[in-house]
Every structure is written in structure tokens, then in C-alpha cells.
Enzyme design. Structure first.
Site, PDB file in Angstrom:
ATOM      1  CG  HIS A 307      -2.056   0.948   1.099  1.00  0.00           C
ATOM      2  ND1 HIS A 307      -1.973   2.273   1.425  1.00  0.00           N
ATOM      3  CD2 HIS A 307      -3.305   0.744   0.626  1.00  0.00           C
ATOM      4  CE1 HIS A 307      -3.132   2.855   1.172  1.00  0.00           C
ATOM      5  NE2 HIS A 307      -3.963   1.957   0.682  1.00  0.00           N
ATOM      6  CG  ASP A 364      -8.467  -4.497  -2.631  1.00  0.00           C
ATOM      7  OD1 ASP A 364      -9.669  -4.335  -2.432  1.00  0.00           O
ATOM      8  OD2 ASP A 364      -7.723  -3.617  -3.104  1.00  0.00           O
TER       9      ASP A 364
HETATM   10  N1  CMC Z   1       3.906  -7.632  -5.076  1.00  0.00           N
HETATM   11  C1  CMC Z   1       5.243  -7.622  -5.306  1.00  0.00           C
HETATM   12  N2  CMC Z   1       6.020  -6.535  -5.138  1.00  0.00           N
HETATM   13  C2  CMC Z   1       5.429  -5.410  -4.705  1.00  0.00           C
HETATM   14  C3  CMC Z   1       4.068  -5.346  -4.435  1.00  0.00           C
HETATM   15  C4  CMC Z   1       3.286  -6.514  -4.621  1.00  0.00           C
HETATM   16  N3  CMC Z   1       1.976  -6.512  -4.381  1.00  0.00           N
HETATM   17  N4  CMC Z   1       3.739  -4.102  -4.032  1.00  0.00           N
HETATM   18  C5  CMC Z   1       4.885  -3.387  -4.044  1.00  0.00           C
HETATM   19  N5  CMC Z   1       5.919  -4.189  -4.444  1.00  0.00           N
HETATM   20  C6  CMC Z   1       7.334  -3.805  -4.502  1.00  0.00           C
HETATM   21  C7  CMC Z   1       7.630  -2.962  -5.746  1.00  0.00           C
HETATM   22  O1  CMC Z   1       7.993  -3.778  -6.846  1.00  0.00           O
HETATM   23  C8  CMC Z   1       8.755  -2.095  -5.249  1.00  0.00           C
HETATM   24  O2  CMC Z   1       9.917  -2.888  -5.220  1.00  0.00           O
HETATM   25  P1  CMC Z   1      11.356  -2.200  -5.525  1.00  0.00           P
HETATM   26  O3  CMC Z   1      11.572  -1.205  -4.423  1.00  0.00           O
HETATM   27  O4  CMC Z   1      12.320  -3.339  -5.513  1.00  0.00           O
HETATM   28  O5  CMC Z   1      11.237  -1.543  -6.885  1.00  0.00           O
HETATM   29  C9  CMC Z   1       8.392  -1.825  -3.789  1.00  0.00           C
HETATM   30  O6  CMC Z   1       7.603  -2.952  -3.398  1.00  0.00           O
HETATM   31  C10 CMC Z   1       7.591  -0.543  -3.574  1.00  0.00           C
HETATM   32  O7  CMC Z   1       6.424  -0.603  -4.396  1.00  0.00           O
HETATM   33  P2  CMC Z   1       5.835   0.617  -5.226  1.00  0.00           P
HETATM   34  O8  CMC Z   1       5.165   0.094  -6.443  1.00  0.00           O
HETATM   35  O9  CMC Z   1       6.905   1.647  -5.442  1.00  0.00           O
HETATM   36  O10 CMC Z   1       4.793   1.189  -4.187  1.00  0.00           O
HETATM   37  P3  CMC Z   1       3.571   2.116  -4.518  1.00  0.00           P
HETATM   38  O11 CMC Z   1       3.273   2.858  -3.277  1.00  0.00           O
HETATM   39  O12 CMC Z   1       3.839   2.951  -5.731  1.00  0.00           O
HETATM   40  O13 CMC Z   1       2.397   1.102  -4.887  1.00  0.00           O
HETATM   41  C11 CMC Z   1       0.593  -0.405  -4.657  1.00  0.00           C
HETATM   42  C12 CMC Z   1       1.382   0.729  -3.998  1.00  0.00           C
HETATM   43  C13 CMC Z   1      -0.641  -0.689  -3.804  1.00  0.00           C
HETATM   44  C14 CMC Z   1       0.108   0.036  -6.048  1.00  0.00           C
HETATM   45  C15 CMC Z   1       1.478  -1.666  -4.771  1.00  0.00           C
HETATM   46  O14 CMC Z   1       1.842  -2.119  -3.481  1.00  0.00           O
HETATM   47  C16 CMC Z   1       0.795  -2.795  -5.522  1.00  0.00           C
HETATM   48  O15 CMC Z   1       0.866  -2.842  -6.765  1.00  0.00           O
HETATM   49  N6  CMC Z   1       0.077  -3.729  -4.813  1.00  0.00           N
HETATM   50  C17 CMC Z   1      -0.714  -4.748  -5.489  1.00  0.00           C
HETATM   51  C18 CMC Z   1      -2.042  -4.161  -5.926  1.00  0.00           C
HETATM   52  C19 CMC Z   1      -2.982  -3.956  -4.758  1.00  0.00           C
HETATM   53  O16 CMC Z   1      -3.151  -4.834  -3.912  1.00  0.00           O
HETATM   54  N7  CMC Z   1      -3.673  -2.793  -4.730  1.00  0.00           N
HETATM   55  C20 CMC Z   1      -4.667  -2.486  -3.714  1.00  0.00           C
HETATM   56  C21 CMC Z   1      -4.216  -1.436  -2.758  1.00  0.00           C
HETATM   57  S1  CMC Z   1      -5.320  -1.322  -1.321  1.00  0.00           S
HETATM   58  C22 CMC Z   1      -6.880  -0.865  -1.941  1.00  0.00           C
HETATM   59  C23 CMC Z   1      -6.871   0.505  -2.506  1.00  0.00           C
HETATM   60  O17 CMC Z   1      -7.028   1.446  -1.745  1.00  0.00           O
HETATM   61  O18 CMC Z   1      -6.720   0.646  -3.721  1.00  0.00           O
END
Ligand code: CMC
Length: 429
Positions: A307, A364
Site C-alpha cells: 500500500h 483487498d
Molecule cells: N507484489 C510484489 N512486489 C510489490 C508489491 C506486490 N503486491 N507491491 C509493491 N511491491 C514492490 C515494488 O515492486 C517495489 O519494489 P522495488 O523497491 O524493488 O522496486 C516496492 O515494493 C515498492 O512498491 P511501489 O510500487 O513503489 O509502491 P507504490 O506505493 O507505488 O504502490 C501499490 C502501492 C498498492 C500500487 C502496490 O503495493 C501494488 O501494486 N500492490 C498490489 C495491488 C494492490 O493490492 N492494490 C490495492 C491497494 S489497497 C486498496 C486501494 O485502496 O486501492
């Protein structure tokens, strides 16, 4: 604490005021930055950018805290009804008995959608995603309603539009499902509660009437409450963005639904269930799926984990995990997907990749298993998120409209394209 931030640029010193929120979170106000320095800020994905002041929802991602209007999500999930929480978010206080009765009556009186819209459901291709249908019909409902905010009596129009949207979104969702399975629509019934009415419209048929199920109705109520708001997330910021141009509430909500649809946001609940089903059906092990999620050359992510704000266990996921065990214990039912999800969570919480990045289960992760226990099909999971999130979107739209500091949202950019160049005749290109 200093109340100013000092910035030096191009041999000059500038000062910017520091602001403090009611929970002591700090920001520095850059609204005069460009005027004073000629600079703009660049912040992909708004990791560091506050887009507004807001008094609706407080999230502390480090400590796993979520409050609506000051009330803890755990208390609301246990004690409140969804209409009560909707009122709280939109109007700022818990409703009195009289206000709640009036709100409930209005929800009942405004549950129907115009009959001319019914052909819409029946003529959509069977493969149409329910989120596409929901966003289209919410916008279309607006076309049957007098232009919002053109009216002199603004508060009354807002109240009616709000209650109409919160009530009709259930009807639209249930009609979408009935049309997709080729069954006649079941109309809302005045004597039923918000959740009971929805489940009845979804699952009643001539062959088999819906048998009221208090456990599932309570579970649905809790699910809708934990989804009801989450401050400046992607879809809520979209609602504010569209609303900032003074587009109608319907148009703004329609845009919010589209933003929620994506798998990184609300669409993650569908993606979680698809991942669990994939493990169950393809013979892939939980460990193999985790390795795939960690592989930087593979775009796959473990949906339901991570998140932007929570760097600890999402408090909504905690509420849902507890609820899920209550539902399955009392129902004496077993869903093999729950075993897979439990193993996935246990392994992820011990895995260095997830620990280093502070990736915990989010809202989720467990919601899909609960909705599945109610009979909600996988492609409607994000629609359920939208029904829950609607009061939050409306509350933010209202807060923005009532705020004298609001302006049309119009970010700047750093242009990286070609500089001026001469026109080239077509034959020479
Ligand atoms: N699986 C694998 N790796 C992950 C995941 C995941 N679900 N989430 C983040 N990472 C890794 C990402 O690859 C990155 O790694 P590195 O530092 O090596 O490049 C690191 O963790 C930080 O991630 P980020 O993408 O920079 O973080 P963000 O804040 O931009 O993204 C997120 C947040 C929710 C989009 C992401 O965690 C994600 O894609 N999660 C899966 C989708 C999901 O469950 N979404 C629902 C969120 S809760 C409901 C809502 O409010 O929408």
C-alpha cells in the site's frame, strides 16, 4: 519546531510556511513557490504532495490507524450501519435518530432507476465488465435528473442527489448481475435494510426467494463500512479532480468508478481472487506464485499486498480477517481459497522481500473470499468496493465545493519534448 522552511536557490533565500494538521502531520506550503522562485515541484505519483486540507478521514500508515471523522474504523465496523457511516462521512457528525430515520426513508424512496435505463442492462454484451456498466449507468442516471447545482436551493439538491446515488448504486449493481445471468430484475423493497435489500435484489428469483441471512447481512455491512473512505486515494482524487472543473456529482462519481476499476486500486480484489483460483486450479504452489511476484523481470504482482500509505498491517484487512473467521465458523463452511490465502499471508510475512519493502495484506486481500461466501461473482468484486466507497467520494466532492480555497485542479509539468522547429513539407518527411 520551526514554523518556516528555508530554501536557497540562485543565490537568494526564500521562506515557506510550515503547516500542521490536527494529528501533528507536517507539511510546507508551496502555493507561492512559482511566484517567488520561478520553480515548480516534480513528484511522480504524488508521493510527497498534499493536494488539499481535509477533515474527513485520518490515516496513519506507520501505525495502521484509520479513522472517519475521528471515529476508529474498528468501532464503526462493529457498531455502526453503513447508512450511518455514509451520513457521518458526508455531513461530519453521527446522525441523530431522527436524521437517520429520514435518511433511511429517503434511501427507500430513491432506490429505483428510470425505466428507460433498463434496456441498457439487457443490451450490454455478456462479456461487458460490471464496472464499465456501473460507471456508464451512474452517468446516465444523472441525465435523468435536473442539472446539479444549477438550482437555487443547493443543499436540498445535494441531499437528494446524494441519497439517490447511494440508494441507486445498489439497484444498478444488482440489475447488472441479473441481466448478466438472464434473470428478471428484482425490485427494491421498502421494508428491507440497505444490505438486505441489495442481497434480495441479487439473489431472489421466482424459483427461489432470498432467505434473509443475518450473518451475511452483517458481514456485508462491515465490508461496506471498511471501504467507505480512504482520504486522497486514486479514485477519490479523481472525483476531486473532475469535480474541480465544476462537473456534476454524477460525472465526478462516474470518473471515480473508472479510476477504482484498475488492478492497482479497487480492481485488486478481483485480481486476488483470480490469483487464489489460479493456485487452486493450475497446480502452481504458493511459493511459485510468490517467486513470480518477486521476479523483477515479471510484471506480475501479488495483488492484495502493499500500500502507498500503510507500511504496517492495513487495519481494514485486520477487521476483515476477524470477520472472515466469524463467518466461516458460524456457517460451518469451508472455502479452500481461505487455506491458500492463509498460507500466502504466512509465507509473505516471513519473506525478506516483503519484510524489507513493508508489504502487508491490504483491504483487498480478504474481501474477495468474504464476498464469494455471499455468492458475489468474481467480476463484481470491484463493484462492491464502489458501493462502499461512494459515500467517501461524495464527502470529498462536497468538502471541495464548500472550501473557499478550492481551485480547478491543474498541475504543471516539466516539458521534455522538441524545442521550436520549422514546419516540414509532407513529401520531405
Ligand atoms: N507484489 C510484489 N512486489 C510489490 C508489491 C506486490 N503486491 N507491491 C509493491 N511491491 C514492490 C515494488 O515492486 C517495489 O519494489 P522495488 O523497491 O524493488 O522496486 C516496492 O515494493 C515498492 O512498491 P511501489 O510500487 O513503489 O509502491 P507504490 O506505493 O507505488 O504502490 C501499490 C502501492 C498498492 C500500487 C502496490 O503495493 C501494488 O501494486 N500492490 C498490489 C495491488 C494492490 O493490492 N492494490 C490495492 C491497494 S489497497 C486498496 C486501494 O485502496 O486501492
Amino acid at each position: 519546531m520551526e514554523d518556516k522552511v528555508k530554501l536557497s536557490f540562485d543565490g537568494k533565500d526564500f521562506e515557506f510556511p510550515v503547516l500542521k494538521g490536527s494529528e501533528n502531520e507536517k507539511a510546507f506550503d508551496v502555493s507561492e513557490l512559482r511566484k517567488k522562485t520561478g520553480l515548480v515541484t516534480l513528484d511522480y505519483g504524488y508521493l510527497n504532495t498534499g493536494s488539499t486540507k481535509s477533515a474527513i478521514t485520518f490515516v496513519d500508515g506507520e501505525n495502521g490507524i484509520l479513522r472517519y471523522r475521528g471515529y476508529a474504523i474498528e468501532d464503526l465496523a462493529e457498531k455502526a450501519t453503513f447508512p450511518e457511516v455514509a451520513w457521518l462521512l458526508i455531513y461530519g457528525e453521527l446522525p441523530t435518530e431522527a436524521q437517520l430515520m429520514r435518511f433511511r426513508t429517503m434511501l427507500t424512496e430513491n432506490a429505483l432507476i428510470h425505466e428507460n435505463l433498463l434496456h441498457f442492462f439487457r443490451e450490454m454484451p455478456p462479456s461487458a465488465h460490471p464496472m464499465g456498466i456501473l460507471s456508464s449507468i451512474v452517468n446516465a442516471v444523472g441525465l435523468f435528473t435536473p442539472r446539479f447545482y444549477d438550482d437555487d436551493n443547493k443543499a436540498d439538491v445535494f441531499d437528494l442527489t446524494t441519497v439517490g446515488l447511494i440508494s441507486k448504486i445498489r439497484t444498478i449493481a444488482a440489475f447488472t448481475y441479473k441481466a448478466s445471468i438472464g434473470e428478471p430484475f428484482v425490485y427494491p423493497e421498502a421494508e428491507r435494510s440497505y444490505c438486505s435489500n441489495f442481497l434480495n435484489m441479487m439473489f431472489s428469483s421466482k424459483a427461489k426467494p432470498y432467505n434473509p441471512d443475518p450473518i451475511m447481512e452483517k458481514a456485508l455491512n462491515t465490508l461496506l463500512i471498511v471501504h467507505a473512505d480512504h482520504e486522497q486515494n486514486c479514485s477519490t482524487s479523481t472525483v476531486r479532480m473532475v469535480g474541480s472543473s465544476q462537473a456534476s456529482l454524477y460525472a465526478s462519481i462516474c470518473a471515480g468508478i473508472c479510476a477504482l476499476w484498475g488492478p492497482l486500486h479497487g480492481g485488486a480484489n478481483q485480481a486476488v481472487l483470480e490469483t487464489l483460483l489460479r493456485i487452486q486450479q493450475s497446480g502452481m504452489t504458493v511459493q511459485q506464485v510468490m517467486e513470480k511476484a518477486k521476479d523483477k523481470n515479471d510484471p506480475f504482482r501479488l495483488s492484495g499486498f502493499g500500500h502507498r500509505v500503510y507500511k504496517s498491517y492495513d487495519p481494514r484487512a485486520k477487521v476483515l480477517k476477524k470477520l472472515m473467521h466469524q463467518v466461516f465458523e458460524r456457517e460451518h463452511e469451508h472455502d479452500p481459497l481461505l487455506d491458500i490465502a492463509t498460507e500466502l499471508e504466512e509465507r509473505a510475512l516471513k519473506d525478506d522481500y516483503f519484510i524489507e519493502r513493508k508489504l502487508y495484506p491490504n483491504v483487498d486481500f480478504y474481501s474477495g473470499i468474504l464476498y464469494r461466501a455471499m455468492g458475489i461473482p468474481t467480476n463484481m468484486l470491484t463493484v462492491m468496493f464502489a458501493i462502499g466507497r461512494l459515500p467517501g467520494w461524495i464527502a470529498h466532492w462536497k468538502e471541495m465545493h464548500d472550501d473557499p480555497c478550492s481551485k480547478i485542479n491543474r498541475p504543471r509539468q516539466i516539458y521534455t519534448g522538441e524545442v521550436l522547429r520549422p514546419w516540414v513539407d509532407r513529401k520531405d518527411r
